[in-house]
Design a protein around this motif. Structure first.
Motif, PDB file in Angstrom:
ATOM      1  N   ARG A  28       0.839  -1.200   0.000  1.00 11.98           N
ATOM      2  CA  ARG A  28       0.000   0.000   0.000  1.00 11.98           C
ATOM      3  C   ARG A  28       0.875   1.252   0.000  1.00 11.98           C
ATOM      4  N   LEU A  29       0.287   2.372  -0.489  1.00  8.53           N
ATOM      5  CA  LEU A  29       1.031   3.633  -0.508  1.00  8.53           C
ATOM      6  C   LEU A  29       1.368   4.081   0.909  1.00  8.53           C
ATOM      7  N   ARG A  30       2.596   4.533   1.094  1.00  9.50           N
ATOM      8  CA  ARG A  30       2.994   5.063   2.384  1.00  9.50           C
ATOM      9  C   ARG A  30       2.294   6.394   2.644  1.00  9.50           C
ATOM     10  N   VAL A  31       2.121   6.708   3.904  1.00  9.40           N
ATOM     11  CA  VAL A  31       1.475   7.968   4.269  1.00  9.40           C
ATOM     12  C   VAL A  31       2.309   9.149   3.787  1.00  9.40           C
ATOM     13  N   GLU A  32       3.622   9.054   3.974  1.00  6.04           N
ATOM     14  CA  GLU A  32       4.490  10.164   3.557  1.00  6.04           C
ATOM     15  C   GLU A  32       4.463  10.349   2.041  1.00  6.04           C
ATOM     16  N   THR A  33       4.272   9.259   1.295  1.00  4.92           N
ATOM     17  CA  THR A  33       4.168   9.369  -0.162  1.00  4.92           C
ATOM     18  C   THR A  33       2.933  10.166  -0.557  1.00  4.92           C
ATOM     19  N   VAL A  34       1.817   9.856   0.079  1.00 12.11           N
ATOM     20  CA  VAL A  34       0.575  10.577  -0.212  1.00 12.11           C
ATOM     21  C   VAL A  34       0.719  12.056   0.158  1.00 12.11           C
ATOM     22  N   VAL A  35       1.370  12.325   1.294  1.00 10.90           N
ATOM     23  CA  VAL A  35       1.554  13.716   1.733  1.00 10.90           C
ATOM     24  C   VAL A  35       2.421  14.478   0.734  1.00 10.90           C
ATOM     25  N   LEU A  36       3.510  13.859   0.252  1.00 14.42           N
ATOM     26  CA  LEU A  36       4.376  14.516  -0.722  1.00 14.42           C
ATOM     27  C   LEU A  36       3.636  14.794  -2.031  1.00 14.42           C
ATOM     28  N   MET A  37       2.801  13.865  -2.454  1.00 13.13           N
ATOM     29  CA  MET A  37       2.036  14.081  -3.686  1.00 13.13           C
ATOM     30  C   MET A  37       1.064  15.248  -3.522  1.00 13.13           C
ATOM     31  N   LEU A  38       0.409  15.312  -2.384  1.00 10.90           N
ATOM     32  CA  LEU A  38      -0.517  16.416  -2.134  1.00 10.90           C
ATOM     33  C   LEU A  38       0.216  17.750  -2.048  1.00 10.90           C
ATOM     34  N   LEU A  39       1.398  17.756  -1.412  1.00  6.54           N
ATOM     35  CA  LEU A  39       2.178  18.986  -1.319  1.00  6.54           C
ATOM     36  C   LEU A  39       2.634  19.451  -2.702  1.00  6.54           C
ATOM     37  N   GLY A  40       3.012  18.492  -3.559  1.00  4.92           N
ATOM     38  CA  GLY A  40       3.428  18.851  -4.901  1.00  4.92           C
ATOM     39  C   GLY A  40       2.303  19.482  -5.704  1.00  4.92           C
ATOM     40  N   VAL A  41       1.110  18.888  -5.628  1.00  5.50           N
ATOM     41  CA  VAL A  41      -0.040  19.451  -6.335  1.00  5.50           C
ATOM     42  C   VAL A  41      -0.383  20.829  -5.783  1.00  5.50           C
ATOM     43  N   SER A  42      -0.301  20.977  -4.470  1.00  7.75           N
ATOM     44  CA  SER A  42      -0.612  22.270  -3.853  1.00  7.75           C
ATOM     45  C   SER A  42       0.395  23.335  -4.264  1.00  7.75           C
ATOM     46  N   ALA A  43       1.675  22.964  -4.341  1.00 13.08           N
ATOM     47  CA  ALA A  43       2.701  23.924  -4.742  1.00 13.08           C
ATOM     48  C   ALA A  43       2.471  24.410  -6.165  1.00 13.08           C
ATOM     49  N   VAL A  44       2.101  23.501  -7.055  1.00 15.43           N
ATOM     50  CA  VAL A  44       1.824  23.900  -8.441  1.00 15.43           C
ATOM     51  C   VAL A  44       0.620  24.833  -8.491  1.00 15.43           C
ATOM     52  N   ALA A  45      -0.433  24.501  -7.737  1.00 19.20           N
ATOM     53  CA  ALA A  45      -1.630  25.338  -7.735  1.00 19.20           C
ATOM     54  C   ALA A  45      -1.344  26.729  -7.182  1.00 19.20           C
ATOM     55  N   ILE A  46      -0.538  26.809  -6.121  1.00 16.64           N
ATOM     56  CA  ILE A  46      -0.196  28.114  -5.542  1.00 16.64           C
ATOM     57  C   ILE A  46       0.680  28.914  -6.506  1.00 16.64           C
ATOM     58  N   GLY A  47       1.595  28.224  -7.207  1.00 14.69           N
ATOM     59  CA  GLY A  47       2.466  28.918  -8.150  1.00 14.69           C
ATOM     60  C   GLY A  47       1.695  29.600  -9.260  1.00 14.69           C
ATOM     61  N   PHE A  48       0.615  28.980  -9.713  1.00 17.01           N
ATOM     62  CA  PHE A  48      -0.185  29.577 -10.778  1.00 17.01           C
ATOM     63  C   PHE A  48      -0.909  30.846 -10.319  1.00 17.01           C
ATOM     64  N   GLN A  49      -1.040  31.015  -9.010  1.00 15.68           N
ATOM     65  CA  GLN A  49      -1.693  32.226  -8.507  1.00 15.68           C
ATOM     66  C   GLN A  49      -0.813  33.465  -8.683  1.00 15.68           C
ATOM     67  N   PHE A  50       0.488  33.257  -8.789  1.00 11.64           N
ATOM     68  CA  PHE A  50       1.415  34.383  -8.902  1.00 11.64           C
ATOM     69  C   PHE A  50       1.986  34.542 -10.318  1.00 11.64           C
ATOM     70  N   VAL A  51       1.481  33.761 -11.257  1.00  7.31           N
ATOM     71  CA  VAL A  51       1.985  33.813 -12.635  1.00  7.31           C
ATOM     72  C   VAL A  51       0.814  34.039 -13.581  1.00  7.31           C
ATOM     73  N   ASP A  52       1.041  34.878 -14.569  1.00  6.67           N
ATOM     74  CA  ASP A  52       0.027  35.108 -15.596  1.00  6.67           C
ATOM     75  C   ASP A  52       0.094  33.950 -16.599  1.00  6.67           C
ATOM     76  N   ALA A  53      -0.619  32.859 -16.270  1.00  4.80           N
ATOM     77  CA  ALA A  53      -0.539  31.643 -17.073  1.00  4.80           C
ATOM     78  C   ALA A  53      -1.021  31.886 -18.498  1.00  4.80           C
ATOM     79  N   THR A  54      -2.060  32.693 -18.662  1.00  4.99           N
ATOM     80  CA  THR A  54      -2.594  32.952 -20.005  1.00  4.99           C
ATOM     81  C   THR A  54      -1.555  33.618 -20.903  1.00  4.99           C
ATOM     82  N   LYS A  55      -0.832  34.582 -20.344  1.00  4.68           N
ATOM     83  CA  LYS A  55       0.187  35.283 -21.123  1.00  4.68           C
ATOM     84  C   LYS A  55       1.328  34.339 -21.499  1.00  4.68           C
ATOM     85  N   LEU A  56       1.727  33.489 -20.564  1.00  5.02           N
ATOM     86  CA  LEU A  56       2.802  32.540 -20.855  1.00  5.02           C
ATOM     87  C   LEU A  56       2.387  31.553 -21.941  1.00  5.02           C
TER      88      LEU A  56
END
Length: 493
Positions: free
Chosen positions: A292-320
């Motif tokens: 089964r997936l380790r707890v820390e693996t699931v946490v790292l995956m969630l943190l990675g998705v969250s980091a990408v989502a937060i990064g898009f808040q500070f970047v004009d994705a449409t312009k890029l």
């Protein structure tokens, strides 16, 4: 009948007779070799198939100043080097028939089907699915399609898959090592030829690449840059499965493979590498003892998705995105480098004959000129390729075989430490823009890599490198096989 005609008949008839007798003697010799050294023959298959293809390209007169803009015709068809292709196919066919003959006389316990294990039943079903796919994609289009024609490319690949299935009890360490070292030599040769003879190995003026400042891509000793990228990626997977014995050799092999993968600028191979690497890493390091997936693996995956989502808040994705689409690379991506036009032609061919397709001559030079897409040597999509050539009669068995191959890759994940999943994901990704599951020429093509995956998932010899290799004295001879064949309780295949 004149004397000249009679002489011609006798002359060419004598040549044909000598050639036929030579083939019979060669096949008899390979059958005897298979009976004596059968376990040592299969490792030669990837070495011959991949090596002969690379040699054929090296000896060809290909010039990417012109070929890159005319569809990248496979250099294996160059008359100056096609004899390498024919010799390689002849040797591979002899090995396949020798292994099949060996299996017919092999010392195997005869057991009813209901005593098979679940894994053996699954392997048998996969083999039947492959045979069905092979018949429906090779034989039926030759007879029932809109443009029936004889096609001999798959006549070597199919017997080799049968031989691989009959040899599923043999260890794969030698096969994997041979494939790995052959790919290393091909990449070294490709990089060397790119320096010494760049017109053969490097496509210049490549404007849709994603590496800034690099307007060229490496074809190397492969038929195309995308194929070269696939070979580099397959070497990486084999290194993950069976590392080099010395660390410095392993580090050098990884460096060569990654360098070739980047220089090909094959976006499909890059994306497949990310998926395959993620799957192998997750399988090896992201699970607990129960799978089964380790707890820390699931946490790292969630943190990675969250980091990408937060990064898009500070970047004009449409312009890029707009700036990227305005570039040459973005323009190539929106049109998938011209593949949308090819896909439309493939769909049209299928709709013209929904059940049995256009036939084996689809994407031939004359057909491409008639369609107005001279660069389309294939459908650039595995499903559309099957539909265009063989219709639903070919596409449905292909989908079934592909799904069963994926299931077998999942079952073999423990034994291959996740690499079988990586191989399957690479095939799945490449099937979106290439045709890696075709049963075509075994020399220099993707078929030999499909054969490696097939052998990995059906192997019944246990975990790799977990048991000593068989001694040569333990390999039965022809006389011993026939003598034991006559004893009761033997002969199951």
């Amino acid at each position: 009948m004149s004397e000249a005609q009679l002489f011609g008949i006798l002359y060419f008839g004598g040549i044909a007779l000598v050639f036929s007798l030579t083939l019979v003697v060669m096949q008899a010799a390979f059958i005897d070799l298979a009976s004596r050294f059968g376990r040592h023959l299969m490792p030669w298959v990837p070495a011959i198939a991949l090596g002969a293809g690379a040699i054929a390209v090296a000896l060809s007169k290909r010039s990417l100043e012109f070929d890159a803009f005319s569809g990248g015709e496979n250099a294996l068809g160059d008359p100056s080097s096609s004899w390498i292709n024919r010799i390689g196919n002849a040797i591979l066919l002899a090995i396949a028939l020798g292994k099949i003959a060996q299996a017919l006389f092999a010392n195997r316990d005869r057991r009813p089907l209901w005593t098979y294990s679940a894994e053996q039943h699954a392997n048998r079903r996969l083999f039947i699915a492959f045979l069905t796919f092979c018949v429906c994609s090779l034989i039926l289009p030759m007879v029932l399609s809109d443009h029936p024609a004889f096609e001999h490319d798959g006549l070597v690949a199919a017997p080799m898959f049968i031989a691989a299935y009959l040899s599923r009890g043999e260890r794969l360490d030698g096969v994997i090592a041979a494939a790995k070292w052959t790919l290393v030599l091909i990449i070294v040769g490709s990089l060397g030829v790119a320096v010494v003879r760049p017109q053969l190995a490097v496509e210049s003026h490549y404007l849709t690449g994603w590496i800034p400042g690099l307007q060229s891509r490496l074809w190397g000793l492969a038929s195309h840059a995308n194929h070269m990228g696939g070979l580099a990626l397959y070497l990486i997977l084999l290194l993950a499965l069976q590392p080099m014995q010395r660390r410095w050799m392993g580090a050098l092999a990884w460096l060569l493979a990654l360098t070739a993968l980047m220089l090909t600028q094959s976006k499909t191979s890059w994306f497949a590498a990310l998926l395959a690497g993620g799957a192998i890493g997750l399988y090896r390091h992201g699970r607990d003892g129960r799978g089964r997936l380790r707890v820390e693996t699931v946490v790292l995956m969630l943190l990675g998705v969250s980091a990408v989502a937060i990064g898009f808040q500070f970047v004009d994705a449409t312009k890029l995105i707009d700036r990227f689409l305005d570039s040459d690379a973005g323009a190539g991506l929106t049109s998938l480098t011209g593949r949308t036009r090819i896909w439309a032609e493939a769909i049209r061919m299928w709709l013209d004959s929904p059940m049995f397709g256009y036939g084996p001559e689809a994407w031939a030079p004359l057909h491409r000129m008639q369609m107005g897409v001279p660069t389309a040597t294939q459908a650039h999509n595995q499903l559309l390729e099957s539909l265009a050539i063989g219709g639903l009669a070919s596409a449905v068995p292909m989908v079934v075989y592909f799904a069963m191959l994926g299931g077998a890759a999942v079952r073999a994940a423990d034994r291959t430490r996740g690499v079988s999943l990586g191989f399957f994901l690479v095939f799945a990704v490449r099937s979106l823009s290439e045709t890696p599951l075709g049963i075509g020429n075994l020399v220099g093509g993707d078929v030999v890599i499909q054969l490696l995956l097939f052998m990995l998932v059906i192997n019944e010899a246990g975990e790799l490198q977990s048991a000593p290799a068989p001694k040569l004295a333990d390999v039965p001879t022809t006389a011993g096989l026939i003598r034991r064949r006559a004893q009761p309780g033997h002969g199951r295949i």
